[in-house]
Design an enzyme around this catalytic site. Structure first.
Site, PDB file in Angstrom:
ATOM      1  N   SER A 167       0.734  -1.074  -0.026  1.00 26.80           N
ATOM      2  CA  SER A 167       0.046  -0.149  -0.070  1.00 26.80           C
ATOM      3  C   SER A 167       1.148   1.246   0.120  1.00 26.80           C
ATOM      4  O   SER A 167       2.058   1.238   0.611  1.00 26.80           O
ATOM      5  CB  SER A 167      -0.865  -0.119   1.178  1.00 26.80           C
ATOM      6  OG  SER A 167      -1.353   1.255   1.419  1.00 26.80           O
TER       7      SER A 167
ATOM      8  N   TYR B  66      -0.673   0.098  10.645  1.00 28.21           N
ATOM      9  CA  TYR B  66      -0.940  -0.476   9.204  1.00 28.21           C
ATOM     10  C   TYR B  66       0.415   0.135   8.600  1.00 28.21           C
ATOM     11  O   TYR B  66       0.908  -0.626   7.724  1.00 28.21           O
ATOM     12  CB  TYR B  66      -2.011   0.056   8.777  1.00 28.21           C
ATOM     13  CG  TYR B  66      -2.508  -0.226   7.292  1.00 28.21           C
ATOM     14  CD1 TYR B  66      -2.786  -1.566   7.059  1.00 28.21           C
ATOM     15  CD2 TYR B  66      -2.367   0.772   6.507  1.00 28.21           C
ATOM     16  CE1 TYR B  66      -3.234  -1.890   5.759  1.00 28.21           C
ATOM     17  CE2 TYR B  66      -2.763   0.319   5.112  1.00 28.21           C
ATOM     18  CZ  TYR B  66      -3.169  -0.860   4.558  1.00 28.21           C
ATOM     19  OH  TYR B  66      -3.476  -1.268   3.443  1.00 28.21           O
TER      20      TYR B  66
END
Length: 254
Positions: A141, A154
């Site tokens: 990501s 994250y």
């Protein structure tokens, strides 16, 4: 790009990016194993694939459990006889600030899913991929290259996944195995629904992403699948240890 007789294992394949990747490889002739925790959604993906090509191998499993991870690799090789491409796509968000009481609980959950499971599955699959001179593609990501509020776990996990891919690409290179990473920006999936967001909350989140996007668009999972297909193909034979960003310019804006 034909993947006839190739064997592709995709984690987190019950919806979204993973489902799109599995379908795209299957359309190109690959034998596909799809992995996920949600049996009903895996069944839907399997049925979608079976409409156009052979039915995939469906493996209901939790990638964070070592017994399940071993079963994932063993069942795939037992069914198809080999493994050519490993797609480490399974991942979760985690909502916590470092000052929150549950910070470490969230951190452990996110790291176990987003990085440790990828490390362990890669370790288990390594001998099979060396035999086929195969490919590993990690779905990361843009969060690995930027930070957001309440997303320390994250963002850390994705940064770790990026660097993990580069490190093992060097280890695998003499053995003919290529390792690359795809870092998407926002992709229209059911991820926020899975996190418990209602329809109004979902719309607000996607509208916010759309506003922040320099290209004023949000990606479709098929775009990431097309990139994965390219990176695993002979057209990318000289590419390893690289990170490909597909984010509609989100990093630029950030």
């Amino acid at each position: 790009m034909s993947f006839s007789n190739k064997v592709v294992l995709v984690t987190g394949a019950s919806s979204g990016i993973g489902a799109a990747i599995a379908l795209k490889f299957a359309e190109e002739g690959a034998n596909v194993a799809i992995v996920g925790r949600k049996v009903d959604k895996l069944k839907n993906v399997s049925e979608d694939i079976a409409k156009v090509v052979n039915k995939p191998l469906v493996i209901a499993a939790d990638v964070t459990k070592e017994d399940d991870a071993r079963r994932i690799v063993n069942d795939t090789v037992k069914q198809f006889g080999k493994l050519d491409v490993l797609i480490n796509n399974a991942g979760v968000f985690g909502d916590a600030a470092i000052t929150d009481a549950n910070a470490l609980t969230v951190f452990d959950q996110v790291m176990n899913t987003n990085i440790r499971s990828a490390v362990y599955l890669t370790h288990l699959a390594s001998k099979h991929l060396i035999e086929t001179k195969g490919n590993i593609i990690n779905i990361s990501s843009v969060a690995g290259q930027m930070v957001r509020e309440r997303r320390f776990a994250y963002c850390t996990s994705k940064a770790a996944l990026d660097h993990f891919a580069r490190a093992i690409a060097l280890d695998f290179a003499p053995k003919g195995v290529r390792v690359n990473t795809i870092s998407p920006g926002p992709v229209k999936t059911d991820i926020f629904e899975n996190m418990g967001a209602n329809k109004e909350m979902e719309k607000a989140i996607w509208d916010q992403f759309l506003e922040r996007s320099p290209l004023k668009r949000i990606s479709d999972p098929s775009e990431i699948a097309n990139l994965a297909l390219f990176l695993a193909s002979e057209k990318a034979v000289g590419i390893t240890g690289s990170t490909y960003v597909s984010d509609n310019g989100m990093l630029l804006a950030h």
